[in-house]
Design a protein around this motif. Structure first.
Motif, PDB file in Angstrom:
ATOM      1  N   ARG A  23      43.948  37.827  49.428  1.00  0.00           N
ATOM      2  CA  ARG A  23      43.505  36.425  49.397  1.00  0.00           C
ATOM      3  C   ARG A  23      42.757  36.127  48.104  1.00  0.00           C
ATOM      4  O   ARG A  23      42.963  35.086  47.482  1.00  0.00           O
ATOM      5  CB  ARG A  23      42.612  36.105  50.599  1.00  0.00           C
ATOM      6  CG  ARG A  23      43.396  35.919  51.875  1.00  0.00           C
ATOM      7  CD  ARG A  23      42.481  35.463  53.028  1.00  0.00           C
ATOM      8  NE  ARG A  23      43.202  35.462  54.292  1.00  0.00           N
ATOM      9  CZ  ARG A  23      43.985  34.460  54.696  1.00  0.00           C
ATOM     10  NH1 ARG A  23      44.123  33.373  53.958  1.00  0.00           N
ATOM     11  NH2 ARG A  23      44.614  34.548  55.844  1.00  0.00           N
ATOM     12  N   ILE A  40      48.515  30.050  39.658  1.00  0.00           N
ATOM     13  CA  ILE A  40      47.868  30.831  40.715  1.00  0.00           C
ATOM     14  C   ILE A  40      47.011  31.938  40.091  1.00  0.00           C
ATOM     15  O   ILE A  40      45.868  32.154  40.503  1.00  0.00           O
ATOM     16  CB  ILE A  40      48.920  31.402  41.692  1.00  0.00           C
ATOM     17  CG1 ILE A  40      49.607  30.249  42.433  1.00  0.00           C
ATOM     18  CG2 ILE A  40      48.280  32.354  42.683  1.00  0.00           C
ATOM     19  CD1 ILE A  40      50.774  30.671  43.307  1.00  0.00           C
ATOM     20  N   HIS A  50      48.106  36.412  49.011  1.00  0.00           N
ATOM     21  CA  HIS A  50      48.310  36.397  50.463  1.00  0.00           C
ATOM     22  C   HIS A  50      49.432  35.452  50.884  1.00  0.00           C
ATOM     23  O   HIS A  50      50.260  35.812  51.725  1.00  0.00           O
ATOM     24  CB  HIS A  50      47.018  36.018  51.185  1.00  0.00           C
ATOM     25  CG  HIS A  50      47.202  35.817  52.660  1.00  0.00           C
ATOM     26  ND1 HIS A  50      47.299  36.882  53.532  1.00  0.00           N
ATOM     27  CD2 HIS A  50      47.379  34.692  53.408  1.00  0.00           C
ATOM     28  CE1 HIS A  50      47.489  36.411  54.767  1.00  0.00           C
ATOM     29  NE2 HIS A  50      47.551  35.094  54.711  1.00  0.00           N
ATOM     30  N   ASP A  51      49.472  34.275  50.308  1.00  0.00           N
ATOM     31  CA  ASP A  51      50.435  33.272  50.779  1.00  0.00           C
ATOM     32  C   ASP A  51      51.881  33.719  50.598  1.00  0.00           C
ATOM     33  O   ASP A  51      52.687  33.599  51.515  1.00  0.00           O
ATOM     34  CB  ASP A  51      50.202  31.926  50.088  1.00  0.00           C
ATOM     35  CG  ASP A  51      48.940  31.238  50.610  1.00  0.00           C
ATOM     36  OD1 ASP A  51      48.360  31.740  51.607  1.00  0.00           O
ATOM     37  OD2 ASP A  51      48.538  30.229  50.021  1.00  0.00           O
ATOM     38  N   LEU A 109      50.170  39.447  40.629  1.00  0.00           N
ATOM     39  CA  LEU A 109      49.270  39.095  41.740  1.00  0.00           C
ATOM     40  C   LEU A 109      49.026  40.306  42.641  1.00  0.00           C
ATOM     41  O   LEU A 109      47.897  40.541  43.086  1.00  0.00           O
ATOM     42  CB  LEU A 109      49.829  37.922  42.549  1.00  0.00           C
ATOM     43  CG  LEU A 109      49.911  36.575  41.815  1.00  0.00           C
ATOM     44  CD1 LEU A 109      50.523  35.513  42.712  1.00  0.00           C
ATOM     45  CD2 LEU A 109      48.529  36.124  41.336  1.00  0.00           C
ATOM     46  N   GLU A 144      38.160  31.960  40.117  1.00  0.00           N
ATOM     47  CA  GLU A 144      37.333  32.126  41.319  1.00  0.00           C
ATOM     48  C   GLU A 144      36.508  33.406  41.310  1.00  0.00           C
ATOM     49  O   GLU A 144      35.582  33.544  42.098  1.00  0.00           O
ATOM     50  CB  GLU A 144      38.226  32.097  42.568  1.00  0.00           C
ATOM     51  CG  GLU A 144      38.706  30.698  42.888  1.00  0.00           C
ATOM     52  CD  GLU A 144      39.690  30.689  44.049  1.00  0.00           C
ATOM     53  OE1 GLU A 144      40.177  29.597  44.360  1.00  0.00           O
ATOM     54  OE2 GLU A 144      39.967  31.760  44.631  1.00  0.00           O
ATOM     55  N   THR A 171      43.875  30.366  38.722  1.00  0.00           N
ATOM     56  CA  THR A 171      42.918  30.024  39.778  1.00  0.00           C
ATOM     57  C   THR A 171      42.218  31.274  40.296  1.00  0.00           C
ATOM     58  O   THR A 171      40.999  31.294  40.483  1.00  0.00           O
ATOM     59  CB  THR A 171      43.646  29.324  40.943  1.00  0.00           C
ATOM     60  OG1 THR A 171      44.380  28.227  40.419  1.00  0.00           O
ATOM     61  CG2 THR A 171      42.658  28.834  41.994  1.00  0.00           C
ATOM     62  N   ALA A 172      43.002  32.333  40.508  1.00  0.00           N
ATOM     63  CA  ALA A 172      42.426  33.575  41.033  1.00  0.00           C
ATOM     64  C   ALA A 172      41.351  34.099  40.084  1.00  0.00           C
ATOM     65  O   ALA A 172      40.251  34.470  40.516  1.00  0.00           O
ATOM     66  CB  ALA A 172      43.533  34.622  41.226  1.00  0.00           C
ATOM     67  N   THR A 181      53.257  30.197  39.406  1.00  0.00           N
ATOM     68  CA  THR A 181      52.577  31.490  39.562  1.00  0.00           C
ATOM     69  C   THR A 181      51.484  31.640  38.514  1.00  0.00           C
ATOM     70  O   THR A 181      50.416  32.169  38.783  1.00  0.00           O
ATOM     71  CB  THR A 181      53.586  32.655  39.463  1.00  0.00           C
ATOM     72  OG1 THR A 181      54.690  32.369  40.302  1.00  0.00           O
ATOM     73  CG2 THR A 181      52.954  33.968  39.879  1.00  0.00           C
ATOM     74  N   HIS A 218      45.030  35.576  45.454  1.00  0.00           N
ATOM     75  CA  HIS A 218      45.984  34.515  45.773  1.00  0.00           C
ATOM     76  C   HIS A 218      47.388  35.079  45.953  1.00  0.00           C
ATOM     77  O   HIS A 218      48.381  34.434  45.602  1.00  0.00           O
ATOM     78  CB  HIS A 218      45.969  33.417  44.705  1.00  0.00           C
ATOM     79  CG  HIS A 218      44.775  32.514  44.851  1.00  0.00           C
ATOM     80  ND1 HIS A 218      44.858  31.229  45.310  1.00  0.00           N
ATOM     81  CD2 HIS A 218      43.467  32.736  44.623  1.00  0.00           C
ATOM     82  CE1 HIS A 218      43.653  30.693  45.356  1.00  0.00           C
ATOM     83  NE2 HIS A 218      42.780  31.591  44.944  1.00  0.00           N
TER      84      HIS A 218
END
Ligand code: ATP
Ligand code: MG
Length: 229
Positions: A119, A182, A124-125, A152, A189, A185-186, A179, A122
């Motif tokens: 998670r 993503i 997990h999804d 990821l 965070e 963002t990861a 991607t 990112h």
């Protein structure tokens, strides 16, 4: 820890040459505060991977020229070093095994730990959307994943070890823009929780970095937040 106020990484007048060759890094000095997200950019051959290799102790840096949390790099014992530093390589090595096994890497992590790392990365999804979720075989070398998805997984794998410092060498090959967003963002965070040092081949990946360091022929040419470059 009692080293909470020390920089995650201090580089002091670092010079480096491979064997007896030409100097590749010239008098680099740099402090990276804990929890910062730092991007490193520069033309091919500018010394980005060399700097990363030195931080990883693949080659010995001159004593005292690199400190992590105040400790000279060569004075940190191997066990502590492995626990503190996580690596996301440019071309991650994936096992012909499930997503779960590729994050766990034989560490015997719980499903909760694996999922928390996925998670945070990112990942997990897309894993949850695979037909068998975390148990889905990823194929030889992760052949059924895109380059971005492999990164990821590699981020999740590194984060599962709860590193204080995460070193990332961004994939050079094409990553689809979704991607890439993503990954961006990861990394963003993680700010404040993990010190992230990312070699970027695309400025967009490190758009949110606190600081961007531009290497030019083994020297720091510029540092500043993205807007200033
Ligand atoms: P790229 O963007 O292409 O990955 P880079 O910024 O990562 O480039 P480095 O790989 O650090 O650049 O290379 C810096 C310099 O050191 C180059 O001149 C390169 O030829 C040289 N070099 C890199 N690795 C070695 C090595 N193992 N032995 C000798 N010289 C090397
Ligand atoms: Mg490189």
């Amino acid at each position: 820890a009692n080293d909470d106020n020390l920089p995650a990484v201090s580089i002091r007048h670092l010079n480096f040459a491979y064997n007896a060759g030409q100097p590749v890094l010239h008098d680099l000095s740099l402090d990276i505060p804990q929890g910062d997200f730092v991007g490193i950019v520069g033309h091919t051959g500018s010394g980005k991977s060399t700097l990363l290799s030195l931080l990883l102790r693949f080659y010995p840096a001159p004593h005292g020229s690199i400190l992590m949390h105040g400790m000279p790099l060569d004075a940190i014992d191997n066990e502590r070093f492995r626990a503190e530093v996580g690596l996301v390589p440019q071309d991650p090595f994936l096992l012909a095994a499930s997503a779960r096994e590729n994050i766990d890497m034989g560490r015997g992590l719980t499903q909760a730990q694996i999922e928390a790392a996925a998670r945070a990365a990112h990942a997990h999804d897309f894993i949850a959307a695979l037909e068998q979720g975390y148990d889905t075989p990823l194929g030889e070398g992760g052949s059924r994943l895109s380059v971005g998805q492999k990164q990821l997984i590699a981020i999740a794998r590194a984060l599962a070890g709860a590193p204080r410092i995460l070193l990332l060498d961004e994939a050079t090959s094409h990553i689809d823009s979704q991607t890439e967003q993503i990954v961006q963002t990861a990394l963003d965070e993680l700010r404040g929780k993990v010190t992230v040092i990312a070699i970027a081949h695309r400025l967009s990946t490190i758009r949110d970095a606190n600081r961007i360091i531009v290497l030019n022929h083994g020297r720091i040419a510029e540092t500043g937040p993205h807007e200033q470059l």
